[in-house]
Design a protein around this motif. Structure first.
Motif, PDB file in Angstrom:
ATOM      1  N   TRP A   1       0.824  -1.207   0.000  1.00 28.11           N
ATOM      2  CA  TRP A   1       0.000   0.000   0.000  1.00 28.11           C
ATOM      3  C   TRP A   1       0.858   1.257   0.000  1.00 28.11           C
ATOM      4  CZ3 TRP A   1      -3.143  -2.883   4.136  1.00 28.11           C
ATOM      5  CH2 TRP A   1      -4.225  -3.558   3.545  1.00 28.11           C
TER       6      TRP A   1
ATOM      7  N   GLN B   1       1.761   1.800  -3.481  1.00 26.47           N
ATOM      8  CA  GLN B   1       0.593   2.082  -4.309  1.00 26.47           C
ATOM      9  C   GLN B   1       0.072   3.498  -4.087  1.00 26.47           C
ATOM     10  OE1 GLN B   1      -2.650  -0.666  -3.711  1.00 26.47           O
ATOM     11  NE2 GLN B   1      -4.066   0.484  -5.020  1.00 26.47           N
ATOM     12  N   PHE B   2       0.011   3.914  -2.802  1.00 31.26           N
ATOM     13  CA  PHE B   2      -0.576   5.213  -2.485  1.00 31.26           C
ATOM     14  C   PHE B   2       0.476   6.284  -2.182  1.00 31.26           C
ATOM     15  CE2 PHE B   2      -3.972   2.187  -0.862  1.00 31.26           C
ATOM     16  CZ  PHE B   2      -4.761   2.313  -1.996  1.00 31.26           C
TER      17      PHE B   2
ATOM     18  N   PHE C   1       2.643   6.985   0.453  1.00 32.35           N
ATOM     19  CA  PHE C   1       2.573   7.733   1.703  1.00 32.35           C
ATOM     20  C   PHE C   1       3.839   7.519   2.529  1.00 32.35           C
ATOM     21  CE2 PHE C   1      -0.231   3.933   2.331  1.00 32.35           C
ATOM     22  CZ  PHE C   1       0.575   3.209   3.209  1.00 32.35           C
TER      23      PHE C   1
ATOM     24  N   THR D   1       2.411   8.576   7.888  1.00 34.58           N
ATOM     25  CA  THR D   1       1.070   8.174   7.468  1.00 34.58           C
ATOM     26  C   THR D   1       0.823   6.701   7.755  1.00 34.58           C
ATOM     27  OG1 THR D   1       1.102   9.833   5.712  1.00 34.58           O
ATOM     28  CG2 THR D   1      -0.526   8.084   5.524  1.00 34.58           C
TER      29      THR D   1
ATOM     30  N   ALA E   1     -10.478  -1.069  -1.126  1.00 31.69           N
ATOM     31  CA  ALA E   1      -9.703   0.130  -0.798  1.00 31.69           C
ATOM     32  C   ALA E   1      -9.032   0.709  -2.035  1.00 31.69           C
ATOM     33  CB  ALA E   1      -8.654  -0.200   0.254  1.00 31.69           C
ATOM     34  N   GLY E   2      -9.320   1.987  -2.300  1.00 29.98           N
ATOM     35  CA  GLY E   2      -8.701   2.664  -3.430  1.00 29.98           C
ATOM     36  C   GLY E   2      -7.937   3.900  -3.024  1.00 29.98           C
ATOM     37  N   SER E   3      -7.818   4.135  -1.703  1.00 31.05           N
ATOM     38  CA  SER E   3      -7.109   5.312  -1.214  1.00 31.05           C
ATOM     39  C   SER E   3      -6.714   5.096   0.237  1.00 31.05           C
ATOM     40  CB  SER E   3      -7.994   6.564  -1.315  1.00 31.05           C
ATOM     41  OG  SER E   3      -9.083   6.458  -0.413  1.00 31.05           O
ATOM     42  N   VAL E   4      -5.913   6.015   0.760  1.00 30.41           N
ATOM     43  CA  VAL E   4      -5.529   5.964   2.172  1.00 30.41           C
ATOM     44  C   VAL E   4      -6.762   6.103   3.062  1.00 30.41           C
ATOM     45  CG1 VAL E   4      -4.262   7.178   3.992  1.00 30.41           C
ATOM     46  CG2 VAL E   4      -3.196   6.810   1.764  1.00 30.41           C
ATOM     47  N   TYR E   5      -7.741   6.896   2.626  1.00 33.07           N
ATOM     48  CA  TYR E   5      -8.942   7.102   3.439  1.00 33.07           C
ATOM     49  C   TYR E   5      -9.721   5.800   3.621  1.00 33.07           C
ATOM     50  CZ  TYR E   5      -7.846  11.978   2.481  1.00 33.07           C
ATOM     51  OH  TYR E   5      -7.205  13.172   2.389  1.00 33.07           O
TER      52      TYR E   5
END
Length: 410
Positions: free
Chosen positions: A50, A53-54, A56, A60, A109-113
């Motif tokens: 992740w 991928q994102f 961060f 984070t 899941a497509g984002s940190v949120y």
């Protein structure tokens, strides 16, 4: 504020359903604990995936972990009280539904949120598990098997915590679409736990029972020392394992490029297997000696962590993880045993909540602070400060238990 218990011969006495204690019933109930804790640590080998991928930072990454801790602590404030008043079953089932929703969020899941939401839901499920589900395991043992059931509850927690990351790591390494497969497996595991929870006995209500308003969890003043002693050992041990779960993969990658999800998963699994083994080896020992071993393991953890930062590399990091598992496992065993032996069944879940609140707050805050400090000051200074902090807490804890042993020899 604590409340006095009704007399034993009162017809309105609060009581749990009368069922014959059996090892099979204890193990069945413990599977609920195993299932939820498998989910709690299954994301560990996926963090590097992740992170790439994102895109961060380490800060984070620890914030995602802290979101889980935040939800857990909030849940602990009310879950224990509700479990003691309404019965374990009525609280456990919503917790398992939260774990099912968490699996769905992880898959999509497509984002940190989305990861934050999934970890929050996982925290809710774990918060209910460490209060209602673990108390249900002790209830299943009855008065005759109280200590054995407390041991099984503690082992179930660390077993699930170890199985989750090793399963996840293997999937990430050897199978395509790892996120989907990992959490599809976890979804099936949660559904199996729901099938068991549905068959749990309902609470036996007392006549003319007046519901009490929700309040902050509390225990009788005579048990405060038991609680504080448990927290002093469980909290630093749990913080050590939380550190390995949230930043362990990053550390492995930093030291040697061994950022393989399998390596991270195996490290986490072995860490919790050591926790199980240490509990089994020490289950017959007096709690004072259990705490001594926990404190010693914590000191070894901090020493190995510092050695890893100053040339020891991944070998020292693995040794730190092993010692961290023993520190958490024995600190947890000592704390749960003290509470299960000294506190009555109708306040046990609330006491478990307090023990876990005291342990999980530092386990969430310290790794997050370390993660953000890494982004500013680097690995060496950040982890050295954390090691010094936890070692200081360990010294205080060992001093307290030594003073207690002089007053009350085993």
């Amino acid at each position: 504020m604590s409340q006095s218990l009704p007399s034993e011969n009162s017809i309105n006495r609060l009581k749990m359903p009368a069922q014959a204690a059996s090892p099979w019933r204890i193990l069945q109930t413990a599977w609920i604990v195993v299932a939820v804790f498998m989910l709690s640590n299954a994301p560990t080998p996926l963090y590097i995936h992740w992170k790439k991928q994102f895109d961060f930072t380490s800060g984070t990454l620890t914030l995602i972990f802290a979101c889980y801790i935040l939800a857990l602590v909030i849940t602990l404030l009310v879950a224990g009280q509700l479990a003691d008043r309404l019965g374990r079953k009525k609280i456990i089932l919503p917790g398992l539904m939260a774990s099912v929703l968490a699996c769905v969020c992880f898959i999509d899941a497509g984002s940190v949120y989305a990861l934050l939401v999934a970890r929050f839901l996982t925290g809710v499920a774990v918060g209910i598990t460490v209060t209602a589900s673990m108390a249900a395991v002790v209830d299943a043992g009855g008065e005759s098997r109280k200590r054995q059931a407390a041991l099984v509850a503690s082992i179930a927690m660390v077993t699930g915590a170890g199985l989750g990351p090793v399963m996840s790591g293997a999937v990430v390494r050897f199978l395509p679409h790892p996120v989907f497969i990992v959490f599809a497996i976890e979804l099936l595991v949660q559904l199996s736990a729901i099938a068991i929870a549905i068959r749990l006995p309902a609470k036996v209500k007392r006549l003319n029972e007046t519901p009490r308003p929700l309040r902050l969890p509390s225990i009788a003043s005579k048990h405060i020392f038991h609680l504080v002693l448990g927290v002093l050992f469980f909290a630093p041990g749990l913080t050590s394992t939380s550190l390995m779960l949230s930043l362990g993969p990053v550390l492995l990658n930093h030291f040697s490029g061994a950022g393989s999800p399998v390596v991270a998963g195996v490290m986490a699994c072995v860490m919790f297997m050591v926790a199980v083994g240490s509990q089994l080896l020490c289950r017959q020992l007096p709690t004072t000696r259990v705490f001594y071993f926990s404190g010693t393991a914590l000191m070894i953890t901090m020493l190995c962590l510092v050695l890893a930062l100053h040339g020891g590399g991944e070998i020292a990091l693995f040794l730190a993880a092993l010692a961290a598992g023993a520190a958490q496992g024995l600190g947890q065993l000592g704390g749960l045993t003290l509470l299960s032996v000294n506190i009555s069944a109708d306040r046990r879940a609330e006491a478990n909540a307090l023990l876990n609140i005291g342990a999980y707050i530092p386990a969430g805050l310290l790794p997050v602070a370390t993660g953000y400090l890494i982004d500013i000051k680097g690995f060496t200074m950040s982890f050295t400060l954390l090691a010094a902090t936890l070692a200081a807490v360990g010294i205080v804890a060992l001093s307290v238990v030594t003073a207690r042993r002089k007053q009350q020899p085993d």
